[in-house]
Design a protein around this motif. Structure first.
Motif, PDB file in Angstrom:
ATOM      1  N   GLY A 196      28.392 -13.770 -10.694  1.00 41.26           N
ATOM      2  CA  GLY A 196      28.003 -14.032  -9.321  1.00 41.26           C
ATOM      3  C   GLY A 196      27.554 -12.830  -8.521  1.00 41.26           C
ATOM      4  N   ARG A 197      27.326 -11.683  -9.177  1.00 37.93           N
ATOM      5  CA  ARG A 197      26.896 -10.471  -8.470  1.00 37.93           C
ATOM      6  C   ARG A 197      25.787  -9.785  -9.263  1.00 37.93           C
ATOM      7  N   PHE A 198      24.930  -9.077  -8.557  1.00 39.81           N
ATOM      8  CA  PHE A 198      23.951  -8.220  -9.220  1.00 39.81           C
ATOM      9  C   PHE A 198      24.615  -6.876  -9.493  1.00 39.81           C
ATOM     10  N   ARG A 199      24.769  -6.562 -10.782  1.00 36.63           N
ATOM     11  CA  ARG A 199      25.487  -5.361 -11.193  1.00 36.63           C
ATOM     12  C   ARG A 199      24.530  -4.386 -11.883  1.00 36.63           C
ATOM     13  N   VAL A 200      24.847  -3.098 -11.777  1.00 41.81           N
ATOM     14  CA  VAL A 200      23.979  -2.067 -12.340  1.00 41.81           C
ATOM     15  C   VAL A 200      24.251  -1.959 -13.835  1.00 41.81           C
ATOM     16  N   ALA A 201      23.263  -2.354 -14.632  1.00 41.62           N
ATOM     17  CA  ALA A 201      23.413  -2.380 -16.085  1.00 41.62           C
ATOM     18  C   ALA A 201      22.819  -1.153 -16.753  1.00 41.62           C
ATOM     19  N   GLY A 202      21.797  -0.565 -16.149  1.00 42.91           N
ATOM     20  CA  GLY A 202      21.130   0.556 -16.796  1.00 42.91           C
ATOM     21  C   GLY A 202      20.591   1.557 -15.798  1.00 42.91           C
ATOM     22  N   PHE A 203      20.476   2.799 -16.253  1.00 39.41           N
ATOM     23  CA  PHE A 203      19.944   3.883 -15.422  1.00 39.41           C
ATOM     24  C   PHE A 203      19.117   4.794 -16.312  1.00 39.41           C
ATOM     25  N   THR A 204      17.886   5.036 -15.911  1.00 42.53           N
ATOM     26  CA  THR A 204      16.994   5.922 -16.655  1.00 42.53           C
ATOM     27  C   THR A 204      16.388   6.935 -15.695  1.00 42.53           C
ATOM     28  N   TYR A 205      16.369   8.189 -16.122  1.00 46.28           N
ATOM     29  CA  TYR A 205      15.810   9.247 -15.277  1.00 46.28           C
ATOM     30  C   TYR A 205      15.035  10.217 -16.154  1.00 46.28           C
ATOM     31  N   GLU A 206      13.820  10.506 -15.743  1.00 50.14           N
ATOM     32  CA  GLU A 206      12.989  11.482 -16.443  1.00 50.14           C
ATOM     33  C   GLU A 206      12.392  12.442 -15.427  1.00 50.14           C
ATOM     34  N   THR A 210      29.424  -2.156 -11.998  1.00 47.64           N
ATOM     35  CA  THR A 210      29.515  -2.014 -10.548  1.00 47.64           C
ATOM     36  C   THR A 210      28.471  -2.872  -9.835  1.00 47.64           C
ATOM     37  N   PRO A 211      28.884  -3.674  -8.853  1.00 44.15           N
ATOM     38  CA  PRO A 211      27.898  -4.396  -8.040  1.00 44.15           C
ATOM     39  C   PRO A 211      26.947  -3.414  -7.362  1.00 44.15           C
ATOM     40  N   PHE A 212      25.679  -3.790  -7.276  1.00 43.98           N
ATOM     41  CA  PHE A 212      24.681  -2.859  -6.768  1.00 43.98           C
ATOM     42  C   PHE A 212      24.967  -2.430  -5.337  1.00 43.98           C
ATOM     43  N   GLU A 213      25.526  -3.326  -4.527  1.00 48.73           N
ATOM     44  CA  GLU A 213      25.789  -2.956  -3.139  1.00 48.73           C
ATOM     45  C   GLU A 213      26.874  -1.888  -3.020  1.00 48.73           C
ATOM     46  N   ASP A 214      27.680  -1.702  -4.082  1.00 46.61           N
ATOM     47  CA  ASP A 214      28.743  -0.690  -4.071  1.00 46.61           C
ATOM     48  C   ASP A 214      28.386   0.548  -4.894  1.00 46.61           C
ATOM     49  N   TRP A 215      27.261   0.521  -5.565  1.00 44.80           N
ATOM     50  CA  TRP A 215      26.917   1.566  -6.533  1.00 44.80           C
ATOM     51  C   TRP A 215      26.235   2.753  -5.863  1.00 44.80           C
ATOM     52  N   THR A 216      26.548   3.950  -6.358  1.00 44.89           N
ATOM     53  CA  THR A 216      25.809   5.149  -5.978  1.00 44.89           C
ATOM     54  C   THR A 216      25.323   5.837  -7.249  1.00 44.89           C
ATOM     55  N   GLU A 217      24.370   6.721  -7.100  1.00 46.39           N
ATOM     56  CA  GLU A 217      23.796   7.410  -8.251  1.00 46.39           C
ATOM     57  C   GLU A 217      24.661   8.557  -8.752  1.00 46.39           C
ATOM     58  N   ASP A 266      27.616   9.211 -10.259  1.00 44.91           N
ATOM     59  CA  ASP A 266      28.154   9.289 -11.619  1.00 44.91           C
ATOM     60  C   ASP A 266      27.039   9.371 -12.652  1.00 44.91           C
ATOM     61  N   ALA A 267      25.977   8.595 -12.454  1.00 50.63           N
ATOM     62  CA  ALA A 267      24.850   8.633 -13.388  1.00 50.63           C
ATOM     63  C   ALA A 267      24.195  10.009 -13.373  1.00 50.63           C
ATOM     64  N   PHE A 268      24.026  10.581 -12.197  1.00 53.04           N
ATOM     65  CA  PHE A 268      23.464  11.929 -12.098  1.00 53.04           C
ATOM     66  C   PHE A 268      24.345  12.941 -12.825  1.00 53.04           C
ATOM     67  N   ARG A 269      25.662  12.794 -12.679  1.00 51.36           N
ATOM     68  CA  ARG A 269      26.574  13.731 -13.333  1.00 51.36           C
ATOM     69  C   ARG A 269      26.440  13.639 -14.854  1.00 51.36           C
ATOM     70  N   ILE A 270      26.390  12.426 -15.393  1.00 53.56           N
ATOM     71  CA  ILE A 270      26.252  12.249 -16.840  1.00 53.56           C
ATOM     72  C   ILE A 270      24.931  12.835 -17.332  1.00 53.56           C
ATOM     73  N   CYS A 271      23.898  12.681 -16.516  1.00 48.10           N
ATOM     74  CA  CYS A 271      22.573  13.171 -16.897  1.00 48.10           C
ATOM     75  C   CYS A 271      22.385  14.658 -16.599  1.00 48.10           C
ATOM     76  N   GLY A 272      23.380  15.286 -15.976  1.00 48.17           N
ATOM     77  CA  GLY A 272      23.270  16.707 -15.670  1.00 48.17           C
ATOM     78  C   GLY A 272      22.307  17.011 -14.545  1.00 48.17           C
ATOM     79  N   ILE A 273      22.188  16.085 -13.602  1.00 51.70           N
ATOM     80  CA  ILE A 273      21.268  16.252 -12.483  1.00 51.70           C
ATOM     81  C   ILE A 273      22.042  16.755 -11.274  1.00 51.70           C
TER      82      ILE A 273
END
Length: 208
Positions: A145-155, A191-198, A200-207
């Protein structure tokens, strides 16, 4: 920059995508009336909730003229007890969901893509201005019942080719991914998209 005539054609194509749905576009009382047609930046249609009907998503310029990010609206057909079949109801509205706000230059325009598996992908970039170019993709999947963040790609890459490029692709549901061609593991999230921030993903990607 989008010229007025090109902008007019783009808005027409966006409305064609919405009007191609086999029902009146939006139920009365939704938040869609808060923006004007010319504020629509991107449109995608697809069956996002997997119920066999067509839904719609839009990236819209923010009402705040000083804002630097655009808003995301996702409408689901027949969602909620108060929405009859054949009408779209607002299921998700997130402010500042996509980098880029007017006036948008070439290489800065946010995009939406409806994927074959029913997911929705938000694409942002800054490839038109400056030395350091980047492209980002955030994939949303409708689960429980929620839109959740499934993937993150950064180049990212240096146009002068004096710095190493960066390529990071994460499956957040699985907790696996690749960073510059090497496998990475991390804690899986839904994580539901309305609660998600970048962050953790930035940290994993070294950004950053």
């Amino acid at each position: 920059m989008l010229f007025p005539f090109a902008r007019l054609l783009w808005i027409a194509s966006a409305y064609a995508a919405i009007s191609s749905l086999p029902f009146p576009a939006v139920a009365q009382g939704s938040a869609a009336g808060a923006f004007a047609p010319e504020d629509i930046v991107a449109v995608a249609t697809g069956d996002f909730d997997g119920n066999g009907t067509m839904d719609a998503a839009m990236i819209v310029l923010p009402l705040d003229e000083d804002a630097t990010d655009s808003d995301l609206y996702v409408f689901l057909e027949g969602a909620g007890e108060d929405t009859p079949p054949g009408k779209l109801a607002l299921a998700l509205h997130r402010k500042a969901a996509a980098w880029g706000a007017g006036p948008l230059m070439a290489g800065q325009v946010p995009q939406l893509t409806a994927l074959e598996n029913g997911s929705l992908r938000i694409e942002t970039e800054n490839t038109g201005i400056g030395r350091n170019a980047w492209q980002q993709k955030v994939t949303l999947a409708y689960r429980d019942g929620r839109f959740r963040v499934a993937g993150f790609t950064y180049e990212a890459y240096d146009k002068l080719q004096e710095e190493d490029p960066l390529s990071c692709d994460l499956n957040l549901f699985a907790g696996t991914g690749e960073l510059n061609g090497e496998p990475v593991g991390f804690k899986a999230t839904r994580t539901p998209f309305e609660d998600w921030t970048e962050d953790d993903a930035f940290r994993i990607c070294g950004i950053g």
